[in-house]
Design an enzyme around this catalytic site. Sequence first.
Site, PDB file in Angstrom:
ATOM      1  N   SER A   1      39.771 -71.185 -35.025  1.00 13.24           N
ATOM      2  CA  SER A   1      40.908 -70.311 -34.381  1.00 13.24           C
ATOM      3  C   SER A   1      40.947 -70.324 -32.888  1.00 13.24           C
ATOM      4  CB  SER A   1      40.311 -68.875 -34.798  1.00 13.24           C
ATOM      5  OG  SER A   1      40.804 -68.472 -35.898  1.00 13.24           O
TER       6      SER A   1
ATOM      7  N   SER B   1      43.579 -68.190 -35.375  1.00 10.96           N
ATOM      8  CA  SER B   1      43.856 -66.816 -35.346  1.00 10.96           C
ATOM      9  C   SER B   1      44.053 -66.431 -33.988  1.00 10.96           C
ATOM     10  CB  SER B   1      42.976 -65.942 -36.065  1.00 10.96           C
ATOM     11  OG  SER B   1      41.528 -66.000 -35.344  1.00 10.96           O
TER      12      SER B   1
ATOM     13  N   LYS C   1      41.322 -61.817 -26.220  1.00 11.39           N
ATOM     14  CA  LYS C   1      41.591 -61.457 -27.854  1.00 11.39           C
ATOM     15  C   LYS C   1      41.164 -60.044 -28.255  1.00 11.39           C
ATOM     16  CE  LYS C   1      41.263 -63.707 -32.315  1.00 11.39           C
ATOM     17  NZ  LYS C   1      40.571 -65.045 -33.034  1.00 11.39           N
TER      18      LYS C   1
END
Length: 486
Positions: free
Chosen positions: A178, A154, A79
């Site tokens: 997320s 997210s 990420k």
Amino acid sequence: MSDLWRLTAHEAHEKLRAKEFTAVELTESVLARVDAVEPRVHAYITLTPELALEQAREADVRLASGTATPLTGIPVGVKDLIVTKGVRTTAASRILENFVPPYDSHVYEQVRRAGGVMIGKTNMDEFAMGSSTEHSAFGPSRNPWNLDLVPGGSSGGSAAAIAAGECLVSLGSDTGGSIRQPAALCGCVGLDPTYGRVSRYGIIAFGSSLDQVGPIGRDVEDVATMLDCIAGHDPRDSTTAPDPAPDYRHYLGRDVRGMKVGVPREYFVAGMEPGVKQAVETALKTLEELGCEIDTDFSLPSTEHALAVYYIIAPSEASANLARYDGVKYGFSDRTAGSMWENMEHTRAHGFGNEVKRRIMLGTYALSAGYYDAYYLKAQKVRTVINDEFAAAFQKYDVIVTPTAPTVAFPIGSKVDDPYAMYLNDVYTLPASVAGLPAINVPCGFSEGLPVGLQVVGNFFDEGRIIQVAHAYEQAAGFANRLPRL
Ligand code: GLN
């Protein structure tokens, strides 16, 4: 050799050790898959193919010398708020568009130590604020099950990359859902560890009392393997627990007979899609058949307040954390204006997206004199009430099982102008985050062709047990490593 990207990480590991193919061949297969599907999926902000091949060559040396770990040579997505030395790290924000970190985060260091191969930095909502990746400054990711839909967020890029075959295992971060919500919407497994189990050193901060890094993968075994790699004490993050992390793979394949499972009624309320409800009810029957003792006569009365608590505490912490982006210390800087204050204002006005600005304003307001007691302090008190309810529940139950999200993946554009509707997609993941508890998403079927997720919440540092329950369920239910046709 062409579809090695379909393998789970543990399957690939066995075959690498058996010399059926090399780490370079595995990485080449994943990179070819990325070439084929990435223009449609957009799971990554930055791809690092040369670095990946170099790391794969190193992995082959290690495999030959007998010092390989279960992650050696395995293609990993990271990420883009996990800082990586020499590799641009943006948090999906214009304000960090050109930020190249001078150091590695703890978790990336661990992945490299284990011999993992980084394919690239995955897309996300800006600063991890969102549930769809639509708040990325670089454009949304798309759900590999249906490209008109969001992958969740997210960590939507990290989940989409798994479902699309653009890496075998990935790292996400979870502040209020997320990891778990995008894993649910993309049909992956995702685990949010106990707050303090994984170091936040080198993680671009959103809500410091909530943020945790965790794994996303095709099945529970891969997620346990990645958790083994990243969990544990780090002297550079004083909030990490000092006790050593257990061996999480040890919890795979253990039976769950007699396990006490609480199913709180507050998680089955209006707003939940009937197809989601049905899949979760079927999953509960499967757990019962496996010998779990399911109790549905159970209440966590403050569940409904978790969303309000979270949307005071997370923005408050964000407003403090994001104050460091001033156009002087990091990344983007707009110096056209004149005075220092004007430059700072312009930098932030152009560097931050609308959702981030909304959070900064919410947080600044909640922390300001006169409102602090009414909002921030009140939220902290309700947070304690939520913690106490969970603590009482774990006196009675080994794990708590709920749906992960009230809906399946939704159309791109459908919630982006309605922040409250977007926030509501996290109603089922926020309570465990507010309490700092570990929770895992495991796929539990489909509704109208789209994946549905089951959430298993555990007591503090009881990751082993949620892995045990999720793995037993997964083996019985058979939804592991289902990949969409793309
Ligand atoms: N969707 C929630 C938010 O927007 C949670 C995000 C997260 O876990 N990082 O804040």
